[in-house]
Design a protein around this motif. Structure first.
Motif, mmCIF file in Angstrom:
data_model
loop_
_atom_site.group_PDB
_atom_site.id
_atom_site.type_symbol
_atom_site.label_atom_id
_atom_site.label_comp_id
_atom_site.label_asym_id
_atom_site.label_seq_id
_atom_site.Cartn_x
_atom_site.Cartn_y
_atom_site.Cartn_z
ATOM 1 N N UNK A 65 0.817 -1.157 -0.061
ATOM 2 C CA UNK A 65 -0.154 0.026 -0.101
ATOM 3 C C UNK A 65 0.871 1.176 0.039
ATOM 4 N N UNK A 66 1.970 1.068 0.681
ATOM 5 C CA UNK A 66 2.763 2.474 0.781
ATOM 6 C C UNK A 66 4.157 2.530 -0.102
ATOM 7 N N UNK A 67 4.140 1.552 -0.895
ATOM 8 C CA UNK A 67 5.273 1.526 -1.724
ATOM 9 C C UNK A 67 6.585 1.431 -1.318
ATOM 10 N N UNK B 240 -3.065 12.624 12.220
ATOM 11 C CA UNK B 240 -3.030 10.994 12.141
ATOM 12 C C UNK B 240 -3.516 10.345 11.207
ATOM 13 N N UNK B 241 -3.914 10.979 10.117
ATOM 14 C CA UNK B 241 -4.367 10.496 8.865
ATOM 15 C C UNK B 241 -3.631 10.592 7.924
ATOM 16 N N UNK B 242 -3.333 9.187 7.178
ATOM 17 C CA UNK B 242 -2.382 9.018 6.037
ATOM 18 C C UNK B 242 -3.252 8.618 4.862
ATOM 19 N N UNK B 243 -3.026 9.461 3.716
ATOM 20 C CA UNK B 243 -3.857 9.426 2.526
ATOM 21 C C UNK B 243 -2.816 9.034 1.580
ATOM 22 N N UNK B 244 -3.114 7.895 0.767
ATOM 23 C CA UNK B 244 -2.243 7.433 -0.398
ATOM 24 C C UNK B 244 -3.301 7.087 -1.658
ATOM 25 N N UNK C 215 -7.569 5.893 2.498
ATOM 26 C CA UNK C 215 -7.484 6.656 3.739
ATOM 27 C C UNK C 215 -7.337 6.134 5.283
ATOM 28 N N UNK C 216 -6.147 6.202 5.658
ATOM 29 C CA UNK C 216 -5.981 5.399 6.906
ATOM 30 C C UNK C 216 -5.881 6.392 8.233
ATOM 31 N N UNK C 217 -6.501 5.904 9.446
ATOM 32 C CA UNK C 217 -6.241 6.557 10.643
ATOM 33 C C UNK C 217 -5.201 5.921 11.200
ATOM 34 N N UNK C 218 -3.963 6.642 11.764
ATOM 35 C CA UNK C 218 -2.864 5.890 12.234
ATOM 36 C C UNK C 218 -2.758 5.830 13.667
ATOM 37 N N UNK D 80 3.155 1.232 14.335
ATOM 38 C CA UNK D 80 2.393 2.130 13.732
ATOM 39 C C UNK D 80 1.113 1.225 13.098
ATOM 40 N N UNK D 81 0.132 1.441 13.543
ATOM 41 C CA UNK D 81 -1.129 0.781 13.158
ATOM 42 C C UNK D 81 -1.875 1.430 12.119
ATOM 43 N N UNK D 82 -2.551 1.015 10.969
ATOM 44 C CA UNK D 82 -3.147 1.761 10.191
ATOM 45 C C UNK D 82 -4.403 1.233 10.060
ATOM 46 N N UNK D 83 -5.579 2.025 10.199
ATOM 47 C CA UNK D 83 -6.848 1.094 10.104
ATOM 48 C C UNK D 83 -7.464 2.010 8.867
ATOM 49 N N UNK D 84 -8.417 1.477 8.115
ATOM 50 C CA UNK D 84 -9.278 2.250 7.228
ATOM 51 C C UNK D 84 -9.995 3.305 7.597
ATOM 52 N N UNK D 85 -10.035 4.355 7.406
ATOM 53 C CA UNK D 85 -10.907 5.437 7.836
ATOM 54 C C UNK D 85 -12.402 5.342 7.825
ATOM 55 N N UNK D 86 -13.074 5.445 8.858
ATOM 56 C CA UNK D 86 -14.548 4.874 8.742
ATOM 57 C C UNK D 86 -15.375 5.943 7.906
ATOM 58 N N UNK D 87 -16.420 5.199 7.137
ATOM 59 C CA UNK D 87 -16.956 6.214 6.216
ATOM 60 C C UNK D 87 -16.153 6.127 4.675
ATOM 61 N N UNK D 88 -15.005 5.876 4.717
ATOM 62 C CA UNK D 88 -14.405 5.826 3.442
ATOM 63 C C UNK D 88 -14.430 4.331 2.751
ATOM 64 N N UNK D 89 -14.074 4.265 1.485
ATOM 65 C CA UNK D 89 -14.107 2.963 0.658
ATOM 66 C C UNK D 89 -12.734 2.289 0.823
ATOM 67 N N UNK D 90 -11.959 2.654 1.887
ATOM 68 C CA UNK D 90 -10.554 2.131 2.059
ATOM 69 C C UNK D 90 -10.618 0.809 2.232
#
Length: 281
Positions: A148-150, A228-232, A241-244, A258-268
């Motif tokens: 996901x992060x390349x 604390x949001x990471x967008x790729x 979109x991830x909440x970190x 560092x744990x990344x969780x799909x942001x609620x309400x997104x299609x992530x």
């Protein structure tokens, strides 16, 4: 820095007194290679023996063990720690009781990640997770974080990859606006360990290859990550979109998860699932 109250200082010195006496009493001359003759009235090493092994004055060591208000340098504490055969946790404790910051552990070279932490990062799949140290060296990256992060096999440091990994930069939706905050956060970590050579190595290596980093570093801005949001923008999965959440590893000082969780309400979450199906580990 906060000034220590007289009561707190007295309590700390009393603990230092008891700690040194206890550690001295548990060693024998044989343990440290000393030759003695005759019977000894008390167990353990004598104060003068510890002082000799550490290369410090007997009177000075006596005052330290008595809990007097004297200053001890890091070099002297290291010598005393060696004379008393202290473990790394005990050595760090000695620093604290003497009123100094404990020495930092080295960088990521040769570090072996315990299996429990490896299992923890893998259990977070199919969500991304990273284990790094205080220098932002990557100790472990789970399969989804790589995809996901390349991140590739040549990526060994979060900060260096942020500026030099072309694939990562192209996927980071807000790279230019995030860069100053990233550098400011790194400077805040550096400020906690002035003169640490490992931090200096990261700064020098990155400054030599990235004029963008060198320019931002010269600003001397200090701060914490602004969000604390990471967008790729993944080439296959699209916008993610991830909440970190960052957690310290208590039994490994200077290590962070560092744990990344799909942001609620997104299609992530849905897009991430499709990506994992198309690219199984």
């Amino acid at each position: 820095m906060n000034r220590e109250s007289p009561d707190a200082s007295q309590s700390r010195r009393e603990q230092l007194r008891d700690f040194l006496r206890n550690r001295r009493s548990r060693l024998t001359p044989d343990d440290v290679g000393l030759i003695t003759a005759g019977r000894r009235r008390t167990p353990g090493l004598r104060r003068e023996e510890v002082a000799t092994l550490a290369g410090v004055g007997v009177s000075w060591y006596t005052w330290l063990e008595q809990g007097r208000d004297i200053n001890a340098s890091a070099e002297v504490l290291d010598a005393i720690g060696g004379a008393l055969r202290l473990t790394e946790p005990e050595r760090a404790h000695l620093y604290v009781l003497a009123g100094l910051n404990p020495p930092l552990e080295g960088g990521a070279k040769g570090v072996e990640v315990p299996q429990q932490l490896r299992d923890l990062l893998d259990s977070w799949l199919p969500r991304p997770a990273i284990l790094r140290d205080r220098y932002w060296n990557l100790l472990m990256v789970n399969d989804t974080a790589q995809a996901v992060f390349g991140l590739g096999d040549d990526d060994h440091n979060c900060l260096i990859s942020f500026f030099t990994n072309a694939r990562y930069r192209s996927m980071h939706t807000h790279w230019a606006s995030a860069a100053p905050d990233v550098v400011a956060a790194f400077r805040a970590d550096v400020a906690r360990a002035p003169g640490d050579p490992e931090f200096g190595r990261v700064i020098d290596d990155l400054s030599a290859v990235s004029p963008e980093f060198a320019e931002l570093w010269a600003r001397h801005e200090v701060g914490l990550p602004a969000q604390s949001v990471k967008a790729v923008r993944h080439p296959e999965a699209g916008e993610l979109l991830f909440d970190m959440t960052t957690l310290a590893v208590v039994d490994r000082p200077g290590w962070y998860l560092e744990f990344y969780n799909p942001q609620p309400g997104s299609e992530t979450g849905h897009r991430l699932g499709l990506l994992v199906v198309r690219n199984p580990g």
